[in-house]
Design a protein around this motif. Structure first.
Motif, PDB file in Angstrom:
ATOM      1  N   ARG A  13       0.848  -1.230   0.032  1.00  0.00           N
ATOM      2  CA  ARG A  13       0.083  -0.290   0.098  1.00  0.00           C
ATOM      3  C   ARG A  13       1.104   1.055  -0.106  1.00  0.00           C
ATOM      4  N   SER A  14       1.906   0.701   0.488  1.00  0.00           N
ATOM      5  CA  SER A  14       3.041   2.066   0.665  1.00  0.00           C
ATOM      6  C   SER A  14       3.179   2.977  -0.696  1.00  0.00           C
ATOM      7  N   MET A  15       3.477   1.928  -1.789  1.00  0.00           N
ATOM      8  CA  MET A  15       4.056   2.154  -3.009  1.00  0.00           C
ATOM      9  C   MET A  15       3.982   3.521  -3.355  1.00  0.00           C
ATOM     10  N   SER A  16       5.050   4.039  -3.610  1.00  0.00           N
ATOM     11  CA  SER A  16       4.967   5.492  -4.848  1.00  0.00           C
ATOM     12  C   SER A  16       6.076   5.283  -5.581  1.00  0.00           C
ATOM     13  N   MET A 301       9.758  -3.518  -5.503  1.00  0.00           N
ATOM     14  CA  MET A 301      10.186  -2.697  -6.400  1.00  0.00           C
ATOM     15  C   MET A 301       9.651  -2.664  -7.337  1.00  0.00           C
ATOM     16  N   PHE A 302       8.325  -1.454  -8.278  1.00  0.00           N
ATOM     17  CA  PHE A 302       7.930  -2.363  -9.550  1.00  0.00           C
ATOM     18  C   PHE A 302       7.725  -0.801 -10.834  1.00  0.00           C
ATOM     19  N   PHE A 311       9.732   4.384 -11.338  1.00  0.00           N
ATOM     20  CA  PHE A 311      10.067   3.496 -10.735  1.00  0.00           C
ATOM     21  C   PHE A 311       9.066   3.425  -9.006  1.00  0.00           C
ATOM     22  N   TRP A 312       8.814   2.475  -8.736  1.00  0.00           N
ATOM     23  CA  TRP A 312       7.690   2.481  -7.329  1.00  0.00           C
ATOM     24  C   TRP A 312       8.438   1.857  -6.939  1.00  0.00           C
ATOM     25  N   ILE A 313       8.619   2.704  -5.475  1.00  0.00           N
ATOM     26  CA  ILE A 313       9.256   1.958  -4.037  1.00  0.00           C
ATOM     27  C   ILE A 313       8.697   1.796  -3.051  1.00  0.00           C
ATOM     28  N   PRO A 314       8.571   1.393  -2.000  1.00  0.00           N
ATOM     29  CA  PRO A 314       7.695   1.981  -0.864  1.00  0.00           C
ATOM     30  C   PRO A 314       7.935   2.831   0.018  1.00  0.00           C
TER      31      PRO A 314
END
Length: 339
Positions: A13-16, A301-302, A311-314
């Motif tokens: 849920r925290s991925m941004s 990451m995705f 790039f999406w990371i927590p």
């Protein structure tokens, strides 16, 4: 960057967005992570192939391929070589696939055979074999060391191909929602199993196996997503997303096989828990409809791409956000397909 540990709802849920690259001219057609190195490669409508260091969110190299274009792309086992399919001059050259060295920008080998565009491409995880599915209604099996095709499967509809993570089995999707499983060592004997996605005859545009080989993830051209049991073909869960008539979307498993992340036709991104069959997060990606999306093999990451690469990371400060919607401006919720 955070290494991959056991994921939970709060972490997902925290991925941004941690990094954004917007210097593409046109849509990103495909992308791939290297299995063991922290590398990402993209192929774009601007005829570019770009190599990124994902640990440091850094563009390492850009090469341009004006004669052939850059459409589908995947890494070989070597971190600086890739297989790339062509968008231009297929009729005149027949060079539908190229084996490229990113190190010195050389074409190491051409692979001729497909008469129309390649829409699915994957490398065996265990040897030098790779597969391509084309709009000419064929799947071809190749060896990096040999110019000529090693095997051909003729079929109806748009073919989509994928190896399992052990390289022992490959799946081919074809017309009518049929998924056929082959033993990669004796595929000439025909499929050993066939599944049907019950009630959905839309063409499958993407297949992925979970790392443990127990589940398969299917994305269809009408933006439905299914998680199937890879042994029996039973549907574990399914989700219906907003349509995107001119763009096919892509979904991805997390490395632990517990979550699915996908784009949607309204520009949002979604994450679901497979075991609980509920949506964990919905994000407004702010980059348009995401056509390419993959989770890194060994990282938390995705990456998501349209005409922009993100790039999406927590983000620890966001882990307590509302699970239903992590962005107040995000679009409508996805619809769960009943079992």
């Amino acid at each position: 960057m955070m290494s991959l540990t056991e994921l939970d709802d709060d972490t997902v849920r925290s991925m941004s967005i941690g990094a954004l690259f917007s210097d593409f001219v046109g849509k990103i057609n495909s992308l791939d992570f290297h299995r063991t190195d922290d590398l990402l490669v993209t192929a774009s409508e601007d005829d570019s192939v770009r190599l990124y260091d994902i640990a440091n969110a850094k563009l390492l190299k850009t090469t341009y391929h004006k004669k052939h274009g850059a459409d589908r792309i995947c890494f070989t086992h070597h971190p600086s070589s890739v297989i790339c399919s062509s968008r231009h001059n297929l009729d005149s050259t027949g060079e539908s696939l190229r084996y490229l060295s990113m190190y010195d920008n050389r074409c190491l080998r051409y692979f001729k055979g497909h008469k129309e565009r390649v829409v699915s491409l994957c490398m065996s995880p265990i040897n030098d074999s790779f597969m391509s599915g084309s709009l000419d209604h064929s799947v071809r099996i190749w060896d990096l060391r040999v110019n000529s095709c090693q095997g051909i499967l003729r079929l109806r509809g748009r073919p989509t191909v994928a190896y399992d993570q052990q390289g022992l089995v490959f799946a081919v999707a074809m017309e009518g929602g049929a998924i056929k499983l082959f033993d990669s060592r004796s595929y000439d004997k025909g499929p050993f199993d066939t599944f049907f996605v019950g009630g959905d005859t839309a063409e499958v545009c993407d297949i992925k196996f979970s790392n443990d080989g127990k589940s398969m993830l299917l994305t269809t051209t009408n933006n439905n997503i299914y998680v199937l049991d890879a042994y029996g073909g039973e549907k574990r869960c399914g989700f219906s997303l907003e349509p995107s008539p001119s763009t096919t979307i892509e979904a991805t498993f997390t490395p632990d096989g517990q979550y699915v992340v996908s784009g949607s036709g309204d520009g949002t991104l979604h994450a679901w828990s497979i075991s609980m069959r509920h949506e964990v997060a919905c994000w407004n990606s702010n980059i348009g409809v995401t056509s390419c999306l993959k989770w890194a093999p060994r990282r938390a990451m995705f990456v998501a791409a349209s005409t922009v690469l993100t790039f999406w990371i927590p983000n620890a400060s966001k882990s307590t956000a509302d699970p239903g919607n992590t962005d107040p401006e995000a679009g409508p919720q996805s619809e769960h397909i009943s079992q």
